[in-house]
Design a protein around this motif. Structure first.
Motif, mmCIF file in Angstrom:
data_model
loop_
_atom_site.group_PDB
_atom_site.id
_atom_site.type_symbol
_atom_site.label_atom_id
_atom_site.label_comp_id
_atom_site.label_asym_id
_atom_site.label_seq_id
_atom_site.Cartn_x
_atom_site.Cartn_y
_atom_site.Cartn_z
ATOM 1 N N ARG A 1 0.834 -1.206 0.000
ATOM 2 C CA ARG A 1 0.000 0.000 0.000
ATOM 3 C C ARG A 1 0.862 1.247 0.000
ATOM 4 O O ARG A 1 0.614 2.208 -0.705
ATOM 5 N N GLY B 1 -6.705 5.364 -7.488
ATOM 6 C CA GLY B 1 -8.040 5.340 -8.068
ATOM 7 C C GLY B 1 -8.442 6.649 -8.698
ATOM 8 O O GLY B 1 -9.527 6.747 -9.256
ATOM 9 N N ALA B 2 -7.595 7.670 -8.613
ATOM 10 C CA ALA B 2 -7.944 8.954 -9.202
ATOM 11 C C ALA B 2 -7.353 9.048 -10.603
ATOM 12 O O ALA B 2 -6.136 9.018 -10.770
ATOM 13 N N PHE B 3 -8.235 9.159 -11.583
ATOM 14 C CA PHE B 3 -7.766 9.205 -12.965
ATOM 15 C C PHE B 3 -6.832 10.390 -13.177
ATOM 16 O O PHE B 3 -5.812 10.292 -13.855
ATOM 17 N N THR B 4 -7.202 11.522 -12.589
ATOM 18 C CA THR B 4 -6.411 12.732 -12.805
ATOM 19 C C THR B 4 -4.964 12.507 -12.397
ATOM 20 O O THR B 4 -4.035 12.944 -13.059
ATOM 21 N N ARG B 5 -4.816 11.788 -11.289
ATOM 22 C CA ARG B 5 -3.458 11.525 -10.827
ATOM 23 C C ARG B 5 -2.698 10.634 -11.813
ATOM 24 O O ARG B 5 -1.546 10.892 -12.132
ATOM 25 N N ALA C 1 -3.204 10.392 -14.956
ATOM 26 C CA ALA C 1 -2.915 11.150 -16.166
ATOM 27 C C ALA C 1 -1.713 12.055 -15.935
ATOM 28 O O ALA C 1 -0.811 12.135 -16.779
ATOM 29 N N ALA C 2 -1.677 12.711 -14.755
ATOM 30 C CA ALA C 2 -0.566 13.619 -14.478
ATOM 31 C C ALA C 2 0.734 12.840 -14.367
ATOM 32 O O ALA C 2 1.749 13.206 -14.974
ATOM 33 N N ALA D 1 1.810 11.689 -17.813
ATOM 34 C CA ALA D 1 2.334 12.755 -18.657
ATOM 35 C C ALA D 1 3.741 13.150 -18.212
ATOM 36 O O ALA D 1 4.661 13.247 -19.029
ATOM 37 N N ARG E 1 -3.229 24.292 -8.186
ATOM 38 C CA ARG E 1 -3.394 23.097 -8.985
ATOM 39 C C ARG E 1 -3.464 23.450 -10.463
ATOM 40 O O ARG E 1 -2.900 22.760 -11.311
#
Lengths: 959, 118
Positions: free
Chosen positions: A554, A563-567, A569-570, A573, A684
């Motif tokens: 963990r 579980g956060a898509f934004t994370r 993606a960041a 990238a 952010r």
């Protein structure tokens, strides 16, 4: 019977019990028994060859490039184990039929059992160590299913999980060891490996390979310190325990040690590791077993102890030790399976396995008493039973073994272990069967039907026969020993006898038996000491380790993967930019080879519009409709860019895709909020901007650099240009590439497109079938609706345009091979024509006039393309080979007929179907909301009102 | 000209990345569309830029632009439509099902609570 059939039979047979489940319990058990019996008979049919000393083989090449082939081998050792697995398997199946209650799903049970049986047979018959590993893992998995068969019991689930974890980890280690071994020898075939003892033992990687392989064996065969999973696996139904822990699963590790004995044994490392692990396990298991009150737990620890004994014998590395080990494997399988089944009978009849609640069963269950007592006495090492013979051989071997320079260490420990072993056997007989008959059993015990006691009885007959007439088993044991030794040592010339004279082993045996009896008399004081003594609880330690591993995982994963898509993606990238920067800063870039072309005012204007639209999207993305319009501008500029840079096909495609995408997004926006709220902090947004700017700069730099340089290799494009007309019969090279040179790619892509459309359809169905449906139906539009949702002007215009657009689509399709166009573009254009009708007259009106469902259109497209491809098989060419010819029908010009056109038709249909199915699915969602469907093409229709008054029945006619 | 195309790719990528990092589904989908444009143009540009030399064979013409990237991008455009449609559908389904169009799970329960005791 071929070895392949013997291995395959249980696997294929595993399909049957589930099917027979409805036919009743006896039918299910019967079919399982038949499958096992067939495999058993198949094995016996190879007996003459094995007895003659031959090695039976079978081979199918599976992945020869990896050295992984389906090669099977049957020698004495393999035959011996396969005989135990299938023979005891038959008895277990018969026993399980009577043991399992009506509540248990018998089909499921026997399916797992057959899978397990097949995997075990696979292990012992494999000639390829990679194949062996595959079967090895299969036994771990299928035993997991068997141990956890009673899913409602938490102990069952936990025991199964523990067994899987421990044996799975060992299996992982073993894969490493086997790969090293294969690398050393240069072959993964056992028959080759077994010939290379000197090579392997001289290799510097011998010790790592040995340790890794032994880890696999020790975890599987429950050797110290991995012994703890076995008792916990006792939560399984008793037939499973009897099968897994007497003859099969736990013997797999022993089997492998025996199999590898010729090449791995005989070194100091082998001796120290294997012998000491075996000795510790043997003593520890015996001591713990004595103080267990659960019958099955007692037997479980006694199994651990006996496995330790066999391991110790293999560890000594002498031929006599190996022979004793083989003999004890046989004897242990017989008496231990019988004991487990007896414990099951007692549990079944008395409804308890707690020794403290039993006693006096001798008179109530005489048959069970006979069976269990004979088996237990054999386990204790009493003469005239088979356990005595092999135990005496073990003591003899221990007497000869010198460890750490000490002559008495091994014999003393062996005797000590045997003493406790005898003690728990006597306790089993004394505390369960002797003593006064009690009146507080949970159920009134009596002997069961023969179906339950016959299988163990058959085994006990073997126990007695071998015990009285050891010469019966002698040739067979020696045959098996010979194949264990594999030519590295000679089978010892000793005869199996009950009386050897006054040898040291006899004295050790006497000490053990007498000591065991004395121990039993002092059992209760000893138990009090035992209960007070602090002991580490293996289960707690195991759980603590698992919990620590979980925390560690963990700690490592959650920051990255929460579980956060934004994370994601960041992180993605930033990683790509960083890796790209690394490549950039460490690689070399050649000098520019191309001139910069001058940019005219038109190009600059287009560029400005694209940049402005993109910038506007970023700045004003909270207004969703506006950003949708802006992305339309971006798409338009990209299309124009394609025209400008000599790509008419791309421009046509991009343009028509743009139209359907915007329609689709508009449909979706119908349901979504119209604005995006401000949620992210300034910080952010700054962070995201930095990531975006760096990403943009990186792609800009990369694109700019390569646009000024020619490719370093020779591109294959020249081939396509040169052969497009000659080979493909078309002058539009892009289209020829799509339908001919790379037709297979295109075929795959239309299938993907079709699947995407079906996925959308399926998601819509799911939504409409669930609670969302009510919400949709009760939904109030968030903006006032137009008074005239199907305006007359639009309806009339789309009707007029329909044939024109269809004609354009047809034309674009036909000319595609030679001029810009083709199936993809034509499909999109025709879809737009149909979508216009939906937009003008609504969903209900249009669907009612739909002749073919869109799924069918997709399917037809894929099938036409596929059949066109297969057509080339009939002339002996590979899939999708194209052909073309020129024909002339008199009044027309000469024209071309190409199979590629047929393929393109398939592409066309698939695209139409996929686009329409997606859009239709979206509009079906819209239809379920509170908008009324109209059966008329338009809401306000002057001609309809006139007709209505005259002839109401003709109202539906008209446009 | 090369500068214009390369910078257009850069601008599309930057805009796409920024939008992909937003918190609601709709801007994320639009951002992915922008990234799709960027990738398609990038792939297309790997055939280098040529004006007035479409890969349609003509008698007497010897210079054509590279047709291969065009063929690859053509299918990519169509497939990206399919992808966009699926993503839109998933986003829409999630919104209709939960009345929430956040991209990320909104914090509700502690992760550790959902674990079964080992």
């Amino acid at each position: 019977m071929s070895l392949l059939f013997i291995v395959a039979l249980p696997f294929f047979g595993a399909l049957l019990p589930g099917l027979m489940n409805a036919a009743g319990r006896s039918a299910t058990a019967g079919v399982t028994f038949t499958v096992s019996l067939a495999a058993f008979m198949g094995l016996l049919s190879n007996l003459p060859a094995v007895l003659a000393g031959e090695i039976v083989t079978a081979r199918i090449d599976w992945m020869p490039a990896l050295g992984l082939n389906f090669t099977l081998m049957l020698d004495g050792l393999g035959f011996f184990f396969a005989l135990l697995i299938l023979g005891i398997g038959l008895l277990i199946i018969a026993y399980a039929r009577n043991y399992l209650s009506r509540k248990d799903n018998m089909g499921e049970f026997f399916t797992y059992l057959l899978l397990f049986q097949g995997a075990m047979v696979g292990i012992v018959l494999s000639d390829n160590i990679l194949l062996l590993l595959v079967f090895w893992e299969l036994t771990s998995l299928s035993s997991f299913l068997l141990i956890g068969f009673w899913k409602h019991l938490p102990e069952g689930r936990q025991g199964a999980r523990m067994a899987l974890t421990v044996t799975g980890m060992g299996g992982l280690a073993m894969i490493g060891g086997m790969l090293i071994l294969g690398q050393i020898v240069g072959s993964y075939d056992l028959s080759v490996i077994l010939q290379n003892r000197a090579l392997i033992q001289a290799d510097p990687l011998y010790v790592p390979a040995l340790v890794l392989i032994l880890l696999g064996c020790f975890t599987k065969s429950a050797q110290f310190p991995f012994h703890f999973w076995l008792p916990h696996a006792m939560a399984a139904p008793t037939p499973v325990s009897a099968y897994l822990h007497s003859a099969t699963m736990v013997k797999a590790g022993i089997f492998l040690m025996a199999r590898m004995w010729p090449v791995l044994s005989g070194t100091p490392e082998w001796f120290v590791i294997v012998t000491s692990a075996g000795l510790i396990t043997m003593v520890l298991g015996a001591v713990i077993a004595l103080f267990k009150h659960d019958l099955k737990a007692l037997l479980a620890f006694s199994t651990v102890s006996h496995l330790g004994l066999i391991t110790m014998l293999l560890g000594t590395g002498t031929a006599f030790g190996a022979m004793a080990a083989v003999f004890h494997i046989l004897n242990h399988a017989t008496f231990k399976a019988a004991l487990f089944m007896s414990a099951g009978i007692i549990d079944h009849e008395a409804h308890t396995r707690d020794i403290r609640r039993l006693g006096g069963l001798r008179k109530l269950m005489p048959v069970t008493f006979m069976i269990a007592s004979l088996a237990a006495l054999s386990m204790a090492g009493i003469p005239l039973l088979n356990g005595f013979l092999s135990k005496e051989m073990m003591l003899e071997e221990a007497h000869q073994t010198v460890m750490f320079g000490s002559h008495w260490l091994v014999p003393a420990l062996a005797t000590f272990g045997s003493l406790f072993s005898a003690a728990y056997c006597f306790r089993l007989i004394g505390h369960v069967f002797f003593g006064p008959v009690r009146d507080d059993y949970p159920a009134k015990p009596h002997d069961p039907k023969p179906g339950l006691w016959l299988p163990p009885a058959i085994l006990v007959v073997l126990v007695v026969v071998i015990g009285i007439a050891p010469f019966v088993a002698e040739p067979f044991v020696k045959l098996v020993t010979a194949s264990v030794l594999g030519g590295e040592a000679v089978v010892p010339d000793v005869h199996f006898k009950i009386w050897h004279g006054l040898v040291p082993a006899l004295f050790m045996s006497v000490i053990a038996v007498v000591g065991g009896l004395l121990m039993l008399t002092m059992f209760h004081p000893a138990l009090r000491i035992w209960d007070k003594a602090p002991r580490p609880e293996a289960k707690l330690i195991f759980e603590a380790i698992i919990a620590a591993a979980l925390r560690c995982a963990r700690w490592l994963i959650l920051p990255l993967h929460n579980g956060a898509f934004t994370r994601y993606a960041a992180i993605g990238a930033v990683t790509i930019i960083a890796v790209g920067y690394h490549a950039w800063s460490t690689g070399t870039v050649g000098a520019p080879t191309r001139e910069i072309q001058p940019a005219g005012p038109v190009a600059i204007a287009g560029w400005l519009m694209l940049v402005a639209a993109t910038g506007g999207m970023v700045l004003m993305h909270r207004n969703r409709l506006l950003s949708l319009i802006l992305i339309g501008i971006v798409g338009l500029m990209v299309s124009i860019g394609f025209v400008f840079f000599s790509a008419p096909d791309l421009a046509l495609t991009q343009f028509s895709v743009e139209v359907v995408t915007i329609v689709l997004m508009l449909l979706a926006l119908n349901f979504l909020p119209n604005t995006t709220p401000v949620e992210s902090s300034v910080l952010r947004r700054v962070r995201d901007s930095v990531v975006a700017i760096f990403g943009g700069l990186a792609t800009f730099g990369l694109a700019y650099y390569y646009l000024l340089r020619d490719a370093t290799g020779v591109p294959i494009s020249e081939f396509h240009l040169a052969n497009s007309y000659k080979g493909g019969g078309g002058t539009n090279v892009v289209n020829v590439i799509l339908v001919d040179f790379r037709g297979f790619d295109t075929y795959g892509e239309i299938i993907v497109l079709g699947i995407a459309a079906l996925l959308i359809y399926a998601l819509t169905e799911t939504l409409l079938g669930g609670p969302v449906r009510a919400r949709l139906l009760n939904r109030k539009p968030d903006q006032p609706r137009a008074g005239d949702t199907h305006p007359m002007m639009m309806v009339v215009l789309t009707r007029v345009m329909m044939p024109v657009v269809l004609m354009v689509g047809f034309y674009i399709f036909l000319r595609g091979h030679n001029e810009p166009g083709g199936g993809f573009i034509a499909g999109l254009i025709v879809s737009i024509a149909v979508v216009m009708q939906y937009m003008a007259s609504g969903f209900a009106w249009t669907s009612a006039r739909l002749k073919y469902p869109y799924h069918g259109v997709i399917g037809a497209g894929v099938l036409i393309a596929g059949f066109t491809g297969m057509g080339s098989w009939f002339v002996g060419k590979p899939f999708l080979t194209s052909d073309f010819t020129y024909v002339r029908i008199p009044p027309f010009e000469k024209f071309e007929l190409a199979t590629a056109a047929l393929f393109d038709l398939g592409v066309f249909l698939a695209v139409v179907g996929a686009v329409m199915l997606s859009l239709e699915s979206f509009s079906r969602l819209a239809r379920r909301s509170n908008m009324a469907d109209s059966e008329f093409p338009m809401d306000i229709d002057p001609s309809r009102e006139a007709l209505n008054t005259a002839t109401p029945n003709d109202a539906k006619e008209g446009v | 000209m090369e500068l214009l195309v390369a910078s257009a790719i850069g601008v599309l990528t930057a805009g796409g990345l920024y939008l992909v990092l937003r918190l609601r589904t709709f801007p994320v989908i639009l951002g992915m569309s922008l990234l799709t444009y960027a990738v398609n143009v990038f792939l297309f540009a790997s055939g280098r830029l040529t004006i007035g030399a479409a890969p349609i064979l003509r008698d007497g013409v010897t210079t054509y632009t590279d047709p291969l990237p065009q063929a690859l991008v053509l299918t990519a455009i169509v497939i990206s439509f399919g992808m966009t449609a699926v993503v839109v559908m998933i986003g829409l389904g999630a919104f209709l099902g939960s009345d929430d169009d956040h991209v990320d799970d909104q914090p509700q329960t502690d992760v550790t609570n959902s674990e079964e005791g080992a």
